[in-house]
Design a protein around this motif. Structure first.
Motif, short mmCIF file in Angstrom:
data_model
loop_
_atom_site.label_atom_id
_atom_site.label_comp_id
_atom_site.label_asym_id
_atom_site.label_seq_id
_atom_site.Cartn_x
_atom_site.Cartn_y
_atom_site.Cartn_z
N ARG A 30 0.83 -1.20 0.00
CA ARG A 30 0.00 0.00 0.00
C ARG A 30 0.87 1.25 0.00
O ARG A 30 2.01 1.23 0.43
CB ARG A 30 -0.91 0.01 1.23
N GLY A 31 0.31 2.35 -0.48
CA GLY A 31 1.03 3.61 -0.44
C GLY A 31 1.98 3.80 -1.61
O GLY A 31 2.10 2.95 -2.50
N VAL A 32 2.67 4.93 -1.57
CA VAL A 32 3.55 5.34 -2.68
C VAL A 32 4.93 5.69 -2.14
O VAL A 32 5.07 6.26 -1.06
CB VAL A 32 2.94 6.57 -3.40
N VAL A 33 5.96 5.33 -2.89
CA VAL A 33 7.34 5.62 -2.52
C VAL A 33 7.60 7.12 -2.68
O VAL A 33 7.33 7.70 -3.73
CB VAL A 33 8.33 4.83 -3.40
N ALA A 34 8.11 7.76 -1.62
CA ALA A 34 8.46 9.18 -1.70
C ALA A 34 9.87 9.35 -2.27
O ALA A 34 10.10 10.19 -3.13
CB ALA A 34 8.36 9.83 -0.32
N THR A 35 10.81 8.56 -1.75
CA THR A 35 12.20 8.58 -2.22
C THR A 35 12.79 7.19 -2.07
O THR A 35 12.49 6.49 -1.10
CB THR A 35 13.05 9.58 -1.42
N ALA A 36 13.64 6.80 -3.00
CA ALA A 36 14.32 5.51 -2.92
C ALA A 36 15.82 5.73 -2.81
O ALA A 36 16.37 6.65 -3.42
CB ALA A 36 14.01 4.66 -4.17
N SER A 37 16.47 4.89 -2.02
CA SER A 37 17.94 4.96 -1.92
C SER A 37 18.55 4.51 -3.24
O SER A 37 17.89 3.87 -4.07
CB SER A 37 18.43 4.07 -0.78
N TYR A 38 19.84 4.82 -3.42
CA TYR A 38 20.50 4.42 -4.67
C TYR A 38 20.58 2.90 -4.78
O TYR A 38 20.57 2.34 -5.89
CB TYR A 38 21.87 5.07 -4.77
N GLU A 39 20.64 2.21 -3.64
CA GLU A 39 20.64 0.74 -3.68
C GLU A 39 19.32 0.22 -4.27
O GLU A 39 19.30 -0.78 -4.99
CB GLU A 39 20.84 0.18 -2.27
N ALA A 40 18.21 0.93 -3.96
CA ALA A 40 16.91 0.52 -4.49
C ALA A 40 16.74 0.95 -5.95
O ALA A 40 16.10 0.26 -6.74
CB ALA A 40 15.80 1.12 -3.64
N ARG A 41 17.34 2.07 -6.30
CA ARG A 41 17.21 2.57 -7.67
C ARG A 41 17.87 1.65 -8.69
O ARG A 41 17.49 1.64 -9.86
CB ARG A 41 17.80 3.99 -7.76
N LYS A 42 18.85 0.89 -8.24
CA LYS A 42 19.49 -0.08 -9.14
C LYS A 42 18.49 -1.11 -9.65
O LYS A 42 18.69 -1.72 -10.70
CB LYS A 42 20.64 -0.78 -8.41
#
Length: 348
Positions: A30-42
């Motif tokens: 549920r919900g929406v990601v506000a910001t992702a770390s660079y590890e997640a952006r990969k």
């Protein structure tokens, strides 16, 4: 700033460092990601992405709740660092700003060295990294700031601007989103050089008012000054629920809470406005907005709620589930005053 919210969380909580982290959203999808770390952006996780989609891309994603009060404090500290070097600061958001360093308060003598000094101060004093773009105008500096993230510094001098823009992929241009980029590619526009082959009138015909902006941006033309007293156009607040709402009474209660929170934000910014907008997102991710403009300025929770309830009464939520509600106030007194002080010239 680099992945600002996520970087603050990883700074403050060592157990989150090195992990694929999402600020906002939840592990139940549920919900929406506000910001992702660079590890997640990969893994392709991005801001404004639903938690469900983020988990499909990165099943081991760690979620944490946003702490906006902390981010605001850190942002204030960053701006204090800026003020050591220049008084011409135009904030765009908590984590981004334009700086005009023509007047060099520290006597450093080089815009590049000023950027290096600011980056170093942020890293040493706040244990965070920032990326800087240095150039002759706001548009080019913005592109440059995104060019070597994270912890980057890109200088694009006057003699390099045209070559740089001609080689730049069209999706890298500030102001060109995914939809516009795809439309441009349909016209054979893949780089700045391709875009440059189109005249201004042709671009306006194909892309509307944005066409004029595209015509000038690919030529590196941007005469906008850095405005330290940039006036906010709106102040809003919204909430994504862990469980979809079905009952209107629950939604009205939530709207009341949102208006109370909005009043605090407006008070902190000394704002009062005439236009109230409500935002409703349903469980199928479709969303609607409804607005109402008064002939007088308001800022109290009670006055805003009155307008909100009037708007909400005209929205049919029967047999629908609501996942997000939001309230925004705009058409501020100070913005209206500026319009009166600086009337637009009309051409006949």
């Amino acid at each position: 700033m680099d992945a600002f919210y996520a970087s603050v969380e990883q700074r403050d909580f060592p157990e989150l460092r090195g992990k694929a982290l999402a600020v906002g959203g939840s592990p139940d999808g549920r919900g929406v990601v506000a910001t992702a770390s660079y590890e997640a952006r990969k893994f392709g996780v991005r801001s404004a992405m639903s938690s469900r989609q983020a988990l499909l891309l990165c099943p081991h994603l760690v979620f944490t709740r946003p702490r906006f009060d902390v981010y605001k404090e850190v942002s204030d500290s960053i701006r204090s660092i800026f003020r050591r070097y220049t008084d011409l600061i135009e904030p765009l958001s908590l984590d981004e700003a334009y700086l005009d360093v023509t007047t060099d308060k520290m006597g450093i003598g080089s815009a590049i060295d000023i950027a290096k000094a600011i980056k170093l101060a942020i890293q040493e004093e706040l244990q965070l990294t920032a990326s800087a773009g240095v150039s002759t105008n706001k548009f080019i500096a913005k592109i440059a700031s995104d060019f070597e993230k994270p912890n980057g510094l890109t200088f694009i001098g006057p003699s390099k601007i045209i070559t740089f823009l001609e080689r730049l992929p069209i999706e890298k241009f500030f102001g060109v989103g995914k939809v516009t980029a795809q439309k441009m590619k349909g016209y054979g526009i893949y780089t700045g050089l391709d875009l440059k082959q189109f005249g201004e009138h042709e671009l306006v015909r194909r892309f509307g008012k944005s066409g004029k902006f595209f015509y000038h941006m690919v030529r590196g033309e941007d005469n906008r000054p850095v405005k330290p007293n940039r006036i906010s156009k709106s102040v809003g607040i919204e909430d994504t629920f862990e469980t979809d709402m079905r009952e209107r009474t629950e939604m009205i209660t939530e709207f009341k809470l949102l208006c109370e929170k909005l009043e605090k934000r407006l008070s902190g910014k000394s704002k009062e406005g005439r236009t109230v907008t409500i935002k409703i997102k349903f469980s199928d991710f479709t969303q609607i907005t409804r607005s109402k403009t008064s002939g007088y300025y308001i800022s109290s929770a009670e006055d805003v709620l009155e307008q909100v309830l009037d708007l909400f009464a005209k929205v049919d939520t029967e047999e629908k589930r609501v996942r997000l509600l939001g309230v925004t106030l705009s058409n501020f007194y100070d913005a209206d005053l500026e319009k009166l002080s600086n009337p637009q010239l009309r051409l006949f």
